[in-house]
Design a protein around this motif. Structure first.
Motif, PDB file in Angstrom:
ATOM      1  N   GLN A 237       0.806  -1.215   0.000  1.00 13.88           N
ATOM      2  CA  GLN A 237       0.000   0.000   0.000  1.00 13.88           C
ATOM      3  C   GLN A 237       0.843   1.271   0.000  1.00 13.88           C
ATOM      4  O   GLN A 237       0.547   2.208  -0.756  1.00 13.88           O
ATOM      5  CB  GLN A 237      -0.985  -0.016   1.178  1.00 13.88           C
ATOM      6  N   PRO A 238       1.911   1.367   0.816  1.00  8.76           N
ATOM      7  CA  PRO A 238       2.776   2.550   0.710  1.00  8.76           C
ATOM      8  C   PRO A 238       3.421   2.701  -0.665  1.00  8.76           C
ATOM      9  O   PRO A 238       3.551   3.819  -1.177  1.00  8.76           O
ATOM     10  CB  PRO A 238       3.830   2.312   1.795  1.00  8.76           C
ATOM     11  N   LEU A 239       3.811   1.579  -1.279  1.00  5.49           N
ATOM     12  CA  LEU A 239       4.387   1.633  -2.627  1.00  5.49           C
ATOM     13  C   LEU A 239       3.370   2.175  -3.626  1.00  5.49           C
ATOM     14  O   LEU A 239       3.684   3.042  -4.453  1.00  5.49           O
ATOM     15  CB  LEU A 239       4.853   0.245  -3.066  1.00  5.49           C
ATOM     16  N   VAL A 240       2.153   1.646  -3.567  1.00  2.36           N
ATOM     17  CA  VAL A 240       1.096   2.087  -4.476  1.00  2.36           C
ATOM     18  C   VAL A 240       0.804   3.571  -4.261  1.00  2.36           C
ATOM     19  O   VAL A 240       0.648   4.333  -5.223  1.00  2.36           O
ATOM     20  CB  VAL A 240      -0.182   1.245  -4.294  1.00  2.36           C
ATOM     21  N   ALA A 241       0.750   4.004  -3.000  1.00 11.10           N
ATOM     22  CA  ALA A 241       0.472   5.411  -2.709  1.00 11.10           C
ATOM     23  C   ALA A 241       1.565   6.315  -3.285  1.00 11.10           C
ATOM     24  O   ALA A 241       1.274   7.382  -3.854  1.00 11.10           O
ATOM     25  CB  ALA A 241       0.351   5.623  -1.203  1.00 11.10           C
ATOM     26  N   THR A 242       2.812   5.905  -3.163  1.00 14.41           N
ATOM     27  CA  THR A 242       3.923   6.686  -3.714  1.00 14.41           C
ATOM     28  C   THR A 242       3.833   6.760  -5.231  1.00 14.41           C
ATOM     29  O   THR A 242       4.015   7.821  -5.839  1.00 14.41           O
ATOM     30  CB  THR A 242       5.268   6.059  -3.296  1.00 14.41           C
ATOM     31  N   LEU A 243       3.554   5.619  -5.863  1.00  9.19           N
ATOM     32  CA  LEU A 243       3.436   5.583  -7.319  1.00  9.19           C
ATOM     33  C   LEU A 243       2.260   6.431  -7.802  1.00  9.19           C
ATOM     34  O   LEU A 243       2.375   7.165  -8.792  1.00  9.19           O
ATOM     35  CB  LEU A 243       3.272   4.140  -7.799  1.00  9.19           C
ATOM     36  N   GLU A 244       1.138   6.345  -7.120  1.00 10.12           N
ATOM     37  CA  GLU A 244      -0.034   7.117  -7.540  1.00 10.12           C
ATOM     38  C   GLU A 244       0.217   8.613  -7.419  1.00 10.12           C
ATOM     39  O   GLU A 244      -0.188   9.391  -8.287  1.00 10.12           O
ATOM     40  CB  GLU A 244      -1.251   6.701  -6.715  1.00 10.12           C
ATOM     41  N   ALA A 245       0.877   9.028  -6.345  1.00 11.71           N
ATOM     42  CA  ALA A 245       1.190  10.451  -6.192  1.00 11.71           C
ATOM     43  C   ALA A 245       2.115  10.923  -7.315  1.00 11.71           C
ATOM     44  O   ALA A 245       1.925  12.013  -7.878  1.00 11.71           O
ATOM     45  CB  ALA A 245       1.842  10.696  -4.834  1.00 11.71           C
ATOM     46  N   SER A 246       3.085  10.098  -7.683  1.00  5.86           N
ATOM     47  CA  SER A 246       4.005  10.453  -8.762  1.00  5.86           C
ATOM     48  C   SER A 246       3.305  10.452 -10.111  1.00  5.86           C
ATOM     49  O   SER A 246       3.574  11.304 -10.966  1.00  5.86           O
ATOM     50  CB  SER A 246       5.190   9.485  -8.784  1.00  5.86           C
ATOM     51  N   ALA A 247       2.396   9.503 -10.310  1.00  5.35           N
ATOM     52  CA  ALA A 247       1.636   9.452 -11.563  1.00  5.35           C
ATOM     53  C   ALA A 247       0.769  10.697 -11.717  1.00  5.35           C
ATOM     54  O   ALA A 247       0.683  11.279 -12.802  1.00  5.35           O
ATOM     55  CB  ALA A 247       0.775   8.191 -11.606  1.00  5.35           C
ATOM     56  N   ARG A 248       0.119  11.124 -10.631  1.00  3.18           N
ATOM     57  CA  ARG A 248      -0.723  12.328 -10.698  1.00  3.18           C
ATOM     58  C   ARG A 248       0.138  13.562 -10.992  1.00  3.18           C
ATOM     59  O   ARG A 248      -0.272  14.446 -11.755  1.00  3.18           O
ATOM     60  CB  ARG A 248      -1.474  12.524  -9.379  1.00  3.18           C
ATOM     61  N   ALA A 249       1.335  13.631 -10.385  1.00  2.00           N
ATOM     62  CA  ALA A 249       2.218  14.772 -10.636  1.00  2.00           C
ATOM     63  C   ALA A 249       2.701  14.777 -12.086  1.00  2.00           C
ATOM     64  O   ALA A 249       2.781  15.837 -12.726  1.00  2.00           O
ATOM     65  CB  ALA A 249       3.401  14.726  -9.679  1.00  2.00           C
ATOM     66  N   LEU A 250       3.003  13.597 -12.618  1.00  2.00           N
ATOM     67  CA  LEU A 250       3.429  13.486 -14.015  1.00  2.00           C
ATOM     68  C   LEU A 250       2.274  13.891 -14.948  1.00  2.00           C
ATOM     69  O   LEU A 250       2.498  14.604 -15.931  1.00  2.00           O
ATOM     70  CB  LEU A 250       3.877  12.058 -14.311  1.00  2.00           C
ATOM     71  N   GLU A 251       1.076  13.450 -14.637  1.00  2.00           N
ATOM     72  CA  GLU A 251      -0.095  13.827 -15.448  1.00  2.00           C
ATOM     73  C   GLU A 251      -0.278  15.341 -15.467  1.00  2.00           C
ATOM     74  O   GLU A 251      -0.613  15.929 -16.511  1.00  2.00           O
ATOM     75  CB  GLU A 251      -1.334  13.140 -14.900  1.00  2.00           C
ATOM     76  N   ALA A 252      -0.064  15.981 -14.333  1.00  2.00           N
ATOM     77  CA  ALA A 252      -0.193  17.432 -14.268  1.00  2.00           C
ATOM     78  C   ALA A 252       0.859  18.116 -15.140  1.00  2.00           C
ATOM     79  O   ALA A 252       0.563  19.084 -15.851  1.00  2.00           O
ATOM     80  CB  ALA A 252      -0.064  17.906 -12.822  1.00  2.00           C
ATOM     81  N   ASP A 253       2.081  17.607 -15.109  1.00  2.00           N
ATOM     82  CA  ASP A 253       3.142  18.161 -15.957  1.00  2.00           C
ATOM     83  C   ASP A 253       2.813  17.994 -17.431  1.00  2.00           C
ATOM     84  O   ASP A 253       3.026  18.900 -18.246  1.00  2.00           O
ATOM     85  CB  ASP A 253       4.473  17.498 -15.643  1.00  2.00           C
ATOM     86  N   LEU A 254       2.303  16.808 -17.804  1.00  2.00           N
ATOM     87  CA  LEU A 254       1.947  16.565 -19.200  1.00  2.00           C
ATOM     88  C   LEU A 254       0.818  17.496 -19.645  1.00  2.00           C
ATOM     89  O   LEU A 254       0.829  18.019 -20.761  1.00  2.00           O
ATOM     90  CB  LEU A 254       1.526  15.104 -19.391  1.00  2.00           C
ATOM     91  N   ALA A 255      -0.158  17.721 -18.756  1.00  2.00           N
ATOM     92  CA  ALA A 255      -1.271  18.601 -19.090  1.00  2.00           C
ATOM     93  C   ALA A 255      -0.827  20.036 -19.296  1.00  2.00           C
ATOM     94  O   ALA A 255      -1.375  20.771 -20.117  1.00  2.00           O
ATOM     95  CB  ALA A 255      -2.340  18.541 -17.993  1.00  2.00           C
ATOM     96  N   GLU A 256       0.228  20.438 -18.569  1.00  2.00           N
ATOM     97  CA  GLU A 256       0.750  21.794 -18.700  1.00  2.00           C
ATOM     98  C   GLU A 256       1.803  21.910 -19.792  1.00  2.00           C
ATOM     99  O   GLU A 256       2.359  22.987 -20.024  1.00  2.00           O
ATOM    100  CB  GLU A 256       1.362  22.240 -17.361  1.00  2.00           C
ATOM    101  N   GLY A 257       2.078  20.784 -20.449  1.00  2.45           N
ATOM    102  CA  GLY A 257       3.030  20.801 -21.566  1.00  2.45           C
ATOM    103  C   GLY A 257       4.472  20.883 -21.161  1.00  2.45           C
ATOM    104  O   GLY A 257       5.319  21.323 -21.923  1.00  2.45           O
ATOM    105  N   ARG A 258       4.790  20.455 -19.962  1.00  2.00           N
ATOM    106  CA  ARG A 258       6.183  20.516 -19.490  1.00  2.00           C
ATOM    107  C   ARG A 258       7.020  19.408 -20.101  1.00  2.00           C
ATOM    108  O   ARG A 258       6.519  18.363 -20.444  1.00  2.00           O
ATOM    109  CB  ARG A 258       6.216  20.407 -17.962  1.00  2.00           C
TER     110      ARG A 258
END
Length: 258
Positions: A237-258
């Motif tokens: 569960q901690p691994l999944v939580a870390t991965l999900e937080a990173s995935a959401r941050a990456l999605e935000a960067d992609l949406a902003e065109g970074r």
């Protein structure tokens, strides 16, 4: 039967591995300089130059007037795929490094093409016993953590198309049992993550989550890989939580065109 699991060759040849990885980088990302190849492979600039010169000689690469090396006539990849893979990789690398800092396990970004999954980025952890870089490697999608997550994003009709029997006339043993696969994919959709215990490689365990675009379509999979002897179900569960937080941050960067 499915193909046997991938295992490293007993006597790996570093120079061949470097040349193949350099060719993969040019094919997937559209181009690179000598310095960039040297940095990616972790070799001296002179070594990278010799590798690229041999790729040019064998038509795996060409050099532009601006001294950038690009995929040669032997390698073919759609321009759209190049740009998408390059953009994904560039945006993901800081997040992969952050995951490695947090969990100290090798972290990967994977995309799906048909029934295969390709590792487009890999950041190794610092532990002596670790999973090595898988960057550029290709596996059967249904045998990898991220590949399963990306297959789970398909409709029934799309999954039928990917695994249409006529595609496997010459390799019937490679086609998975679709009934079992559908059951597994339904479970992954409910869970939102996947765990892979030695399905792609012996002694390896991986945990992954999807990375989605603005409309919710899964673009890639973000995963951590570790030796099976170090996997602890209590860490899941901690691994999944870390991965999900990173995935959401990456999605935000992609949406902003970074």
């Amino acid at each position: 039967m499915d193909k046997p699991l991938k295992t490293p060759p007993p006597y790996p040849v570093a120079s061949v591995d470097h040349a193949l990885r350099a060719a993969t980088i040019l094919q997937m990302e559209g181009g690179a300089t000598v310095s960039q190849i040297a940095e990616r492979l972790g070799v001296a600039r002179s070594t990278a130059h010799r590798l690229l010169a041999m790729l040019v000689y064998r038509d795996f690469a060409v050099q532009d007037e601006d001294r950038v090396y690009r995929a040669g006539p032997v390698l073919e990849l759609a321009v759209h795929s190049q740009s998408l893979v390059s953009r994904l990789r560039a945006a993901a690398l800081p997040h992969l490094r952050r995951v490695v800092d947090l969990v100290d396990e090798t972290t990967n970004l994977i995309v799906r093409t048909g029934d295969t999954a390709r590792f487009i980025a890999s950041v190794e952890c610092r532990q002596a016993l670790r999973v090595g870089s898988r960057e550029g490697m290709v596996f059967a999608a249904h045998r990898t953590t991220a590949g399963l997550l990306l297959l789970a994003d398909l409709s029934d009709a799309e999954l039928d198309e990917v695994y249409a029997p006529e595609r496997y006339r010459d390799r019937p043993g490679d086609r998975p049992d679709l009934a079992r696969l559908r059951t597994e994919l339904a479970r992954l959709r409910r869970n939102g993550f996947a765990v892979n215990k030695e399905r792609s490689e012996r002694g390896l365990v991986a945990v992954g989550v999807p990375v989605r675009d603005r409309d919710g379509t899964a673009l890639a999979g973000l995963s951590v890989s570790m030796p099976g002897v170090r996997y602890d179900p209590h860490r899941l569960q901690p691994l999944v939580a870390t991965l999900e937080a990173s995935a959401r941050a990456l999605e935000a960067d992609l949406a902003e065109g970074r």
